[in-house]
Design a protein around this motif. Structure first.
Motif, PDB file in Angstrom:
ATOM      1  N   LEU A 172      51.801   5.085  45.779  1.00  0.00           N
ATOM      2  CA  LEU A 172      52.761   4.154  46.352  1.00  0.00           C
ATOM      3  C   LEU A 172      52.043   3.247  47.357  1.00  0.00           C
ATOM      4  O   LEU A 172      51.138   3.691  48.066  1.00  0.00           O
ATOM      5  CB  LEU A 172      53.884   4.912  47.063  1.00  0.00           C
ATOM      6  CG  LEU A 172      54.753   5.814  46.180  1.00  0.00           C
ATOM      7  CD1 LEU A 172      55.740   6.590  47.041  1.00  0.00           C
ATOM      8  CD2 LEU A 172      55.485   4.997  45.125  1.00  0.00           C
ATOM      9  N   THR A 173      52.474   2.005  47.371  1.00  0.00           N
ATOM     10  CA  THR A 173      51.878   1.045  48.296  1.00  0.00           C
ATOM     11  C   THR A 173      52.926   0.554  49.276  1.00  0.00           C
ATOM     12  O   THR A 173      53.997   0.077  48.887  1.00  0.00           O
ATOM     13  CB  THR A 173      51.293  -0.166  47.536  1.00  0.00           C
ATOM     14  OG1 THR A 173      50.263   0.289  46.656  1.00  0.00           O
ATOM     15  CG2 THR A 173      50.713  -1.179  48.511  1.00  0.00           C
ATOM     16  N   LEU A 174      52.611   0.703  50.554  1.00  0.00           N
ATOM     17  CA  LEU A 174      53.425   0.123  51.621  1.00  0.00           C
ATOM     18  C   LEU A 174      52.426  -0.514  52.593  1.00  0.00           C
ATOM     19  O   LEU A 174      52.029   0.084  53.573  1.00  0.00           O
ATOM     20  CB  LEU A 174      54.266   1.185  52.324  1.00  0.00           C
ATOM     21  CG  LEU A 174      55.505   0.688  53.106  1.00  0.00           C
ATOM     22  CD1 LEU A 174      56.381   1.866  53.530  1.00  0.00           C
ATOM     23  CD2 LEU A 174      55.138  -0.144  54.313  1.00  0.00           C
ATOM     24  N   GLY A 175      51.965  -1.693  52.218  1.00  0.00           N
ATOM     25  CA  GLY A 175      50.881  -2.333  52.957  1.00  0.00           C
ATOM     26  C   GLY A 175      49.536  -1.814  52.487  1.00  0.00           C
ATOM     27  O   GLY A 175      48.623  -2.565  52.198  1.00  0.00           O
ATOM     28  N   LYS A 176      49.399  -0.490  52.391  1.00  0.00           N
ATOM     29  CA  LYS A 176      48.210   0.167  51.862  1.00  0.00           C
ATOM     30  C   LYS A 176      48.665   1.189  50.823  1.00  0.00           C
ATOM     31  O   LYS A 176      49.838   1.575  50.784  1.00  0.00           O
ATOM     32  CB  LYS A 176      47.435   0.877  52.973  1.00  0.00           C
ATOM     33  CG  LYS A 176      46.922  -0.024  54.081  1.00  0.00           C
ATOM     34  CD  LYS A 176      46.186   0.797  55.122  1.00  0.00           C
ATOM     35  CE  LYS A 176      45.655  -0.094  56.248  1.00  0.00           C
ATOM     36  NZ  LYS A 176      46.757  -0.656  57.061  1.00  0.00           N
TER      37      LYS A 176
ATOM     38  N   LYS B 108      63.489  -4.340  59.486  1.00  0.00           N
ATOM     39  CA  LYS B 108      64.649  -4.844  58.754  1.00  0.00           C
ATOM     40  C   LYS B 108      64.415  -4.757  57.257  1.00  0.00           C
ATOM     41  O   LYS B 108      65.372  -4.701  56.474  1.00  0.00           O
ATOM     42  CB  LYS B 108      64.918  -6.300  59.147  1.00  0.00           C
ATOM     43  CG  LYS B 108      65.393  -6.485  60.580  1.00  0.00           C
ATOM     44  CD  LYS B 108      65.685  -7.953  60.863  1.00  0.00           C
ATOM     45  CE  LYS B 108      66.172  -8.151  62.286  1.00  0.00           C
ATOM     46  NZ  LYS B 108      66.455  -9.583  62.568  1.00  0.00           N
ATOM     47  N   GLN B 109      63.139  -4.731  56.863  1.00  0.00           N
ATOM     48  CA  GLN B 109      62.818  -4.701  55.434  1.00  0.00           C
ATOM     49  C   GLN B 109      61.480  -4.000  55.228  1.00  0.00           C
ATOM     50  O   GLN B 109      60.549  -4.161  56.015  1.00  0.00           O
ATOM     51  CB  GLN B 109      62.745  -6.126  54.893  1.00  0.00           C
ATOM     52  CG  GLN B 109      62.305  -6.248  53.449  1.00  0.00           C
ATOM     53  CD  GLN B 109      62.261  -7.686  52.979  1.00  0.00           C
ATOM     54  OE1 GLN B 109      63.233  -8.425  53.134  1.00  0.00           O
ATOM     55  NE2 GLN B 109      61.148  -8.112  52.406  1.00  0.00           N
ATOM     56  N   VAL B 110      61.415  -3.170  54.207  1.00  0.00           N
ATOM     57  CA  VAL B 110      60.136  -2.593  53.777  1.00  0.00           C
ATOM     58  C   VAL B 110      60.015  -2.797  52.274  1.00  0.00           C
ATOM     59  O   VAL B 110      61.023  -2.781  51.548  1.00  0.00           O
ATOM     60  CB  VAL B 110      60.011  -1.096  54.123  1.00  0.00           C
ATOM     61  CG1 VAL B 110      60.009  -0.883  55.625  1.00  0.00           C
ATOM     62  CG2 VAL B 110      61.089  -0.280  53.459  1.00  0.00           C
ATOM     63  N   THR B 111      58.794  -2.988  51.835  1.00  0.00           N
ATOM     64  CA  THR B 111      58.538  -3.178  50.402  1.00  0.00           C
ATOM     65  C   THR B 111      57.579  -2.095  49.933  1.00  0.00           C
ATOM     66  O   THR B 111      56.460  -1.989  50.438  1.00  0.00           O
ATOM     67  CB  THR B 111      57.940  -4.566  50.129  1.00  0.00           C
ATOM     68  OG1 THR B 111      58.854  -5.574  50.583  1.00  0.00           O
ATOM     69  CG2 THR B 111      57.680  -4.749  48.639  1.00  0.00           C
ATOM     70  N   ILE B 112      58.046  -1.314  48.964  1.00  0.00           N
ATOM     71  CA  ILE B 112      57.226  -0.259  48.377  1.00  0.00           C
ATOM     72  C   ILE B 112      56.976  -0.625  46.923  1.00  0.00           C
ATOM     73  O   ILE B 112      57.887  -1.033  46.203  1.00  0.00           O
ATOM     74  CB  ILE B 112      57.929   1.112  48.467  1.00  0.00           C
ATOM     75  CG1 ILE B 112      58.175   1.483  49.938  1.00  0.00           C
ATOM     76  CG2 ILE B 112      57.109   2.193  47.776  1.00  0.00           C
ATOM     77  CD1 ILE B 112      58.982   2.749  50.123  1.00  0.00           C
ATOM     78  N   SER B 113      55.736  -0.482  46.501  1.00  0.00           N
ATOM     79  CA  SER B 113      55.410  -0.826  45.121  1.00  0.00           C
ATOM     80  C   SER B 113      54.486   0.222  44.529  1.00  0.00           C
ATOM     81  O   SER B 113      53.916   1.054  45.242  1.00  0.00           O
ATOM     82  CB  SER B 113      54.759  -2.214  45.047  1.00  0.00           C
ATOM     83  OG  SER B 113      53.538  -2.232  45.769  1.00  0.00           O
ATOM     84  N   ALA B 114      54.351   0.176  43.206  1.00  0.00           N
ATOM     85  CA  ALA B 114      53.443   1.066  42.485  1.00  0.00           C
ATOM     86  C   ALA B 114      53.047   0.383  41.191  1.00  0.00           C
ATOM     87  O   ALA B 114      53.723  -0.545  40.715  1.00  0.00           O
ATOM     88  CB  ALA B 114      54.110   2.411  42.205  1.00  0.00           C
ATOM     89  N   ASP B 115      51.925   0.835  40.626  1.00  0.00           N
ATOM     90  CA  ASP B 115      51.463   0.224  39.377  1.00  0.00           C
ATOM     91  C   ASP B 115      52.022   0.931  38.147  1.00  0.00           C
ATOM     92  O   ASP B 115      51.649   0.619  37.020  1.00  0.00           O
ATOM     93  CB  ASP B 115      49.928   0.215  39.328  1.00  0.00           C
ATOM     94  CG  ASP B 115      49.340   1.615  39.448  1.00  0.00           C
ATOM     95  OD1 ASP B 115      50.112   2.589  39.479  1.00  0.00           O
ATOM     96  OD2 ASP B 115      48.105   1.723  39.533  1.00  0.00           O
ATOM     97  N   ALA B 116      52.920   1.895  38.373  1.00  0.00           N
ATOM     98  CA  ALA B 116      53.588   2.592  37.272  1.00  0.00           C
ATOM     99  C   ALA B 116      55.021   2.887  37.690  1.00  0.00           C
ATOM    100  O   ALA B 116      55.376   2.796  38.877  1.00  0.00           O
ATOM    101  CB  ALA B 116      52.854   3.887  36.926  1.00  0.00           C
ATOM    102  N   ARG B 117      55.838   3.218  36.749  1.00  0.00           N
ATOM    103  CA  ARG B 117      57.248   3.534  37.015  1.00  0.00           C
ATOM    104  C   ARG B 117      57.343   4.652  38.055  1.00  0.00           C
ATOM    105  O   ARG B 117      56.593   5.618  38.022  1.00  0.00           O
ATOM    106  CB  ARG B 117      57.903   3.974  35.696  1.00  0.00           C
ATOM    107  CG  ARG B 117      59.419   4.025  35.705  1.00  0.00           C
ATOM    108  CD  ARG B 117      59.911   4.381  34.295  1.00  0.00           C
ATOM    109  NE  ARG B 117      61.359   4.347  34.189  1.00  0.00           N
ATOM    110  CZ  ARG B 117      62.059   3.258  33.894  1.00  0.00           C
ATOM    111  NH1 ARG B 117      61.415   2.113  33.661  1.00  0.00           N
ATOM    112  NH2 ARG B 117      63.374   3.280  33.812  1.00  0.00           N
ATOM    113  N   PHE B 118      58.251   4.524  39.029  1.00  0.00           N
ATOM    114  CA  PHE B 118      58.403   5.556  40.043  1.00  0.00           C
ATOM    115  C   PHE B 118      59.884   5.888  40.232  1.00  0.00           C
ATOM    116  O   PHE B 118      60.768   5.239  39.651  1.00  0.00           O
ATOM    117  CB  PHE B 118      57.738   5.164  41.361  1.00  0.00           C
ATOM    118  CG  PHE B 118      58.211   3.861  41.967  1.00  0.00           C
ATOM    119  CD1 PHE B 118      59.147   3.842  42.989  1.00  0.00           C
ATOM    120  CD2 PHE B 118      57.695   2.632  41.537  1.00  0.00           C
ATOM    121  CE1 PHE B 118      59.552   2.656  43.569  1.00  0.00           C
ATOM    122  CE2 PHE B 118      58.096   1.434  42.110  1.00  0.00           C
ATOM    123  CZ  PHE B 118      59.037   1.447  43.126  1.00  0.00           C
TER     124      PHE B 118
END
Length: 533
Positions: free
Chosen positions: A149-153, A99-109
């Motif tokens: 990119l981080t999605l859990g790892k 239902k939801q995923v969170t993607i993150s990064a340490d720089a603009r993407f």
């Protein structure tokens, strides 16, 4: 491919060694099964994994003895040849039906949506919800240079997020070699010899391409359904060097990429695909594995499993009376035959291994089975009782007994095979089969006093009980028309075990005496007698 070397596999082990002759277990067993848990099966075996293809510990051993990675691969996959990989990228399923995923990064993407429009996203988390997606799917998320990119790892490559049946799916699209950077150290310790790591790199590359999901929007899973892919944080210089040293190389057989199964430990001889799946594959045959002995899983056991736990795991009915095995051509177990009172059940060894967590199907099984008479009713004091025992794979087995209020003590030795064991318990007693290391679950034989009547009249019921039990309650009962019993008078035994109870009953009535002894005995009942007129 199971990540056999990266995670610990916990079993109820008893330490090194196998069943052997010796004195009884008594109260010092390494493992004593719970009372009433049925027969005890004890497994001892070799290896860890399905046994087909490359043994990772064996490959490590070959590398330590001077073999190169191509020689290692040729040994475990005979008839294959090294060639160029038919692909340079791979799609890895990271998340599905979310239902939801969170993607993150340490720089603009950047996110490119389904219309082709691009959206700049600041560093930090981007929360995507299936119920209210910010942009039209599918979304292609691309990191900035030298960012991940981080999605859990943390992962290399781009992540494709799509909406399928109202739920989110995330796929990592990454270069084949970069994918292997996160696979090889997850499947084999990075501290191992370089040639072993190279062999692992080629095997992992080949396995990934040979098992790509046909017609699916992704090629492989990120877990044991394919092989473990743990991303950037799992990468190591030595594993990456092994991947780069074998860059683009796969094993071919008949012009196709070989399905290069691998696993932890063979136990000294690999398994053939014909014995494993029933399908013969020319390059997946049984071969000797002499250097596998360095594995801590080369030999394992003993592993005790109660019949109760076994039947529950297999969703079968018991009890288990006997167990035998049928070997395959490689000497591993093909199936386990369980004998129950109603039928014999054949269980494939692979199913058994999965159900109870054995390391491999290369095992022997010892059995300690003790069955009381059926139905399990109390026996009268002084009577003999026969217990049926089945002993397989053990020597030095003892029948132990534990009378009520006492400790375990040896009763007699028990031979291998099927044996009828006679016993004359004088008090409610537990019995079990035991060796120096294990004891099967105990069975209980309840004993009731022998109650005899010496006088039966309309005014008195007298008698005695054996064993002599003073001050025990005695109830005189009368048989009713509806065949139920009613207590009409009570008394207690004297110091010599005799009793005399005053009654007032009519002639022709049927009576009996019921005694309720202390702990260690079941209630005793006399034969019924008719009161003389």
């Amino acid at each position: 491919m199971t990540r056999l070397l990266a995670f610990l596999f916990v079993v109820a082990a008893l330490g090194a060694g196998t069943a052997s002759a010796g004195t009884a277990c008594v109260s010092s067993c390494s493992y004593a099964a719970p009372a009433g848990s049925g027969a005890l099966l004890v497994f001892n075996g070799h290896g860890w994994g399905h046994g087909v293809g490359m043994s990772q510990y064996g490959a490590y051993g070959y590398a330590q003895h001077g073999s190169t990675y191509d020689q290692i691969l040729a040994h475990y996959y005979p008839g294959t040849s090294l060639s160029a990989a038919p692909a340079k990228s791979i799609r890895v399923l990271l998340a599905d039906k979310k239902k939801q995923v969170t993607i993150s990064a340490d720089a603009r993407f950047t996110v490119r949506d389904g219309t082709g429009a691009k959206h700049a996203v600041p560093a930090g988390p981007l929360v995507l919800k299936s119920a209210k997606l910010q942009w039209p799917a599918p979304l292609t998320v691309t990191p900035a240079p030298r960012s991940y990119l981080t999605l859990g790892k943390e992962y290399r490559g781009t992540i494709l997020v799509d909406l399928v049946d109202g739920k989110l799916r995330a796929i990592d699209i990454v270069g084949l070699e970069q994918y292997l950077w996160g696979v090889v150290p997850a499947e084999m310790p990075s501290s191992w010899a370089p040639e072993a790591l190279k062999a692992q790199a080629v095997a992992a590359r080949s396995y990934a391409l040979a098992t790509r999901a046909v017609g699916a929007p992704f090629d492989v899973y990120s877990d044991t359904r394919s092989q473990m892919y743990l991303g950037v944080t799992q990468e190591s210089p030595t594993a990456t060097a092994a991947v780069e040293a074998t860059k683009g190389k796969v094993l071919l057989y008949g012009g196709k990429v070989a399905t290069t199964f691998f696993y932890s430990t063979s136990g000294g001889q690999t398994e053939s695909s014909a014995d494993w799946t029933g399908t013969s594959v020319p390059y997946l045959v049984s071969v000797p594995d002499p250097y596998d002995a360095l594995s801590p899983y080369h030999d394992w056991g003993p592993v005790p499993v109660t019949a109760t736990a076994l039947l529950k795991s297999l969703k079968l009915a018991g009890p288990v009376l006997d167990v035998t095995t049928t070997p395959n051509q490689a000497g591993r177990v093909a199936q386990l035959k369980l004998t129950t009172p109603l039928q014999a059940l054949a269980v494939p060894a692979s199913q058994l291994r999965s159900a109870i967590g054995l390391r491999s199907t290369w095992f022997t099984v010892g059995l300690l089975s003790l069955t009381p008479p059926q139905p399990a009713t109390p026996v009268v004091y002084g009577s003999k009782v026969t217990l049926a025992s089945v002993v397989r794979g053990f020597s030095g087995v003892t029948l132990e007994q534990k009378p009520a209020g006492a400790d375990w003590q040896p009763a007699r030795t028990v031979n291998a095979g099927s044996t009828q064991l006679a016993a004359t318990p004088t008090v409610t007693t537990d019995y079990r089969l035991a060796t120096t290391t294990v004891a099967a679950g105990s069975v209980r034989i309840k004993v009731m006093p022998l109650v005899t009547l010496t006088t039966v009249s309309s005014t008195q019921v007298a008698g005695a009980i054996k064993p002599v039990l003073p001050d025990v309650e005695v109830d005189v009962q009368q048989l009713n028309v509806d065949q139920t019993w009613t207590t009409v008078a009570s008394g207690r035994t004297l110091a010599d075990g005799t009793f005399s109870v005053a009654v007032g009953v009519a002639g022709g009535v049927t009576v009996r005496a019921v005694v309720t002894p202390p702990t260690g005995y079941a209630p005793g009942v006399s034969t019924s007698q008719v009161v003389s007129g």
